[in-house]
Design a protein around this motif. Structure first.
Motif, PDB file in Angstrom:
ATOM      1  N   GLY A  43       0.820  -1.207   0.000  1.00 30.12           N
ATOM      2  CA  GLY A  43       0.000   0.000   0.000  1.00 30.12           C
ATOM      3  C   GLY A  43       0.849   1.250   0.000  1.00 30.12           C
ATOM      4  O   GLY A  43       1.695   1.424   0.880  1.00 30.12           O
ATOM      5  N   ILE A  44       0.648   2.099  -0.988  1.00 30.82           N
ATOM      6  CA  ILE A  44       1.354   3.380  -1.070  1.00 30.82           C
ATOM      7  C   ILE A  44       0.335   4.477  -0.788  1.00 30.82           C
ATOM      8  O   ILE A  44      -0.565   4.723  -1.591  1.00 30.82           O
ATOM      9  N   ALA A  45       0.466   5.108   0.374  1.00 33.13           N
ATOM     10  CA  ALA A  45      -0.515   6.116   0.781  1.00 33.13           C
ATOM     11  C   ALA A  45       0.096   7.042   1.811  1.00 33.13           C
ATOM     12  O   ALA A  45       0.927   6.634   2.625  1.00 33.13           O
ATOM     13  N   GLN A  46      -0.334   8.285   1.795  1.00 38.42           N
ATOM     14  CA  GLN A  46       0.166   9.299   2.713  1.00 38.42           C
ATOM     15  C   GLN A  46      -0.469   9.152   4.088  1.00 38.42           C
ATOM     16  O   GLN A  46      -1.514   8.505   4.257  1.00 38.42           O
ATOM     17  N   THR A  47       0.162   9.766   5.094  1.00 31.16           N
ATOM     18  CA  THR A  47      -0.437   9.860   6.416  1.00 31.16           C
ATOM     19  C   THR A  47      -1.792  10.558   6.310  1.00 31.16           C
ATOM     20  O   THR A  47      -1.940  11.527   5.580  1.00 31.16           O
ATOM     21  N   GLY A  48      -2.785  10.049   7.039  1.00 31.49           N
ATOM     22  CA  GLY A  48      -4.116  10.639   6.985  1.00 31.49           C
ATOM     23  C   GLY A  48      -5.018  10.010   5.950  1.00 31.49           C
ATOM     24  O   GLY A  48      -6.150  10.449   5.763  1.00 31.49           O
ATOM     25  N   THR A 188       5.980   6.476   0.044  1.00 32.37           N
ATOM     26  CA  THR A 188       6.653   6.622  -1.251  1.00 32.37           C
ATOM     27  C   THR A 188       7.189   5.271  -1.721  1.00 32.37           C
ATOM     28  O   THR A 188       7.361   4.330  -0.934  1.00 32.37           O
ATOM     29  N   LEU A 189       7.455   5.205  -3.005  1.00 30.14           N
ATOM     30  CA  LEU A 189       8.150   4.064  -3.584  1.00 30.14           C
ATOM     31  C   LEU A 189       9.573   4.493  -3.908  1.00 30.14           C
ATOM     32  O   LEU A 189       9.823   5.611  -4.308  1.00 30.14           O
ATOM     33  N   GLY A 190      10.520   3.606  -3.739  1.00 26.66           N
ATOM     34  CA  GLY A 190      11.914   3.904  -4.054  1.00 26.66           C
ATOM     35  C   GLY A 190      12.667   2.605  -4.234  1.00 26.66           C
ATOM     36  O   GLY A 190      12.114   1.515  -4.088  1.00 26.66           O
ATOM     37  N   LYS A 191      13.945   2.714  -4.518  1.00 21.42           N
ATOM     38  CA  LYS A 191      14.756   1.528  -4.786  1.00 21.42           C
ATOM     39  C   LYS A 191      14.752   0.566  -3.605  1.00 21.42           C
ATOM     40  O   LYS A 191      14.565  -0.657  -3.768  1.00 21.42           O
ATOM     41  N   GLU A 192      14.957   1.103  -2.388  1.00 20.98           N
ATOM     42  CA  GLU A 192      15.026   0.231  -1.219  1.00 20.98           C
ATOM     43  C   GLU A 192      13.671  -0.383  -0.881  1.00 20.98           C
ATOM     44  O   GLU A 192      13.592  -1.537  -0.459  1.00 20.98           O
ATOM     45  N   ILE A 196      12.794  -4.418  -0.646  1.00 20.44           N
ATOM     46  CA  ILE A 196      12.083  -5.082   0.448  1.00 20.44           C
ATOM     47  C   ILE A 196      10.833  -5.777  -0.089  1.00 20.44           C
ATOM     48  O   ILE A 196      10.503  -6.901   0.319  1.00 20.44           O
ATOM     49  N   THR A 197      10.155  -5.121  -1.015  1.00 18.37           N
ATOM     50  CA  THR A 197       8.956  -5.704  -1.608  1.00 18.37           C
ATOM     51  C   THR A 197       9.271  -7.043  -2.260  1.00 18.37           C
ATOM     52  O   THR A 197       8.541  -8.029  -2.101  1.00 18.37           O
TER      53      THR A 197
END
Length: 380
Positions: A43-48, A188-192, A196-197
């Protein structure tokens, strides 16, 4: 779409309704059914965005079908980067666990407090919310075991990596059972995160929620620079001087909310607290009394505030700043609705001033700064 349509127990749906949730957030609509089906989730989502409930609710329901294991063998592990988030997630778990048919014990553990107290509290815990370092400390002391967990959740995984927990996370992963359900949430999505994914998740359901934009034009924002000791008197001064008939005050913890209410009442103000330690009936009564005007001040934590929806709320006061700019916007967005103007006031101590500068930068708005040192708060 309703919460009932997501496959949740009726007791959970009733509890959600009681604290003001009538419709699920987008991430909840997608994550809850997937988790209930036993699938891995990214899940990629902001706080709130409602992500905490999106994993807490189905985890509680999933564990209802599990038999109780040996003492100190955790069934669900939720890893978080900070003490503040551990406490917050712990409160969400406690709020909904109390209505489950089979009672499930949960605990939040983190550094900076007595490890001996936490060791004793781990008796019969099934859901553990933990920061990585303290978790490893307790494992090394043989205070708990994570080799038989059913569900692993990483909350704010990007923040954990940014804070330097990469090695601790790797050490924890080595202690986990091969067969388990994995949930990973990140802003956020990123290399690290992608790495892990690939390591943790198996054919995950991928959910990405776009950030909602809050219109702040109708909200007049003010910031009072004030010492921590004068925050209480200043709060009471503002309420009385501006004759606030309806004001929502945000506190950072349950203890603080209760203390604020006690002082307000001592000065003749009608006030009530709304947080997860209050019974369902007490929260319902507090909100009803606030909406009807029988009390002027409602003091709430961020968790409880999700259930507060008042169309014409004139004032919001941040007694303490929230941990993120998104939470700040969510808080002040409780006023300035339905084309009605509102006022949002923040009481900012010297220690909080840098954080408030970051909030303003992220928000893209400058806030009027007022120095409270010359205000006569005697008697307040």
């Amino acid at each position: 779409m309703s919460f009932a349509s997501l496959g949740l127990y009726a007791t959970l749906v009733k509890k959600l309704s009681a604290i003001g949730y009538t419709e699920p957030y987008p991430i909840q609509q997608q994550a809850i059914p997937a988790i209930l089906e036993g699938k891995d989730v990214l899940g990629i989502a902001q706080t709130g965005s409602g992500k905490t409930a999106s994993f807490v609710l189905p985890i509680l329901q999933q564990l209802q079908h599990k038999t109780v294991t040996k003492n100190r063998f955790i069934r669900a592990l939720i890893l978080v980067p900070t003490r503040e988030l551990a406490v917050q997630v712990g409160e969400v778990v406690s709020t909904f666990a109390e209505v489950m048919p089979r009672k499930i014990k949960s605990l939040a553990i983190y550094g900076g407090v007595s490890i001996n107290v936490q060791m004793m509290a781990l008796q019969n815990v099934e859901i553990l919310i933990a920061t990585p370092g303290r978790l490893l400390d307790l494992i090394n002391l043989n205070a708990l075991n994570i080799s038989e967990i059913d569900i692993l959740t990483l909350d704010e995984a990007d923040k954990m990596l940014n804070m330097g927990f990469k090695k601790e996370m790797a050490d924890i992963f080595e202690l986990l059972p091969t067969k388990r359900q994995n949930l990973l949430f990140s802003a956020t999505l990123g290399k690290e995160i992608n790495t892990i994914t690939e390591i943790l998740l198996h054919n995950p359901v991928k959910i990405q929620v776009e950030e909602a934009v809050q219109n702040l034009d109708l909200i007049t924002q003010q910031c009072y620079h004030v010492t921590e000791e004068r925050k209480g008197p200043l709060l009471r001064y503002l309420i009385m001087q501006q004759q606030m008939q309806q004001v929502l005050v945000f506190a950072s913890s349950i203890h603080r909310a209760d203390a604020i209410v006690e002082k307000l009442k001592a000065h003749g103000l009608q006030a009530a607290a709304m947080h997860s330690k209050k019974s369902q009936g007490a929260r319902t009564d507090a909100l009803a009394n606030f909406k009807s005007g029988r009390i002027n001040v409602l003091v709430a934590t961020d968790l409880a505030s999700r259930g507060i929806d008042i169309q014409f709320l004139p004032f919001v006061i941040n007694y303490e700043l929230p941990r993120s700019p998104k939470d700040y916007i969510h808080r002040i967005g409780r006023t300035g609705r339905a084309s009605a103007a509102g006022t949002a006031i923040s009481l900012v101590s010297e220690e909080e001033q840098h954080h408030f500068s970051v909030i303003q930068k992220k928000m893209g708005k400058k806030v009027e700064i007022i120095d409270a040192k010359d205000l006569n708060l005697l008697g307040f």
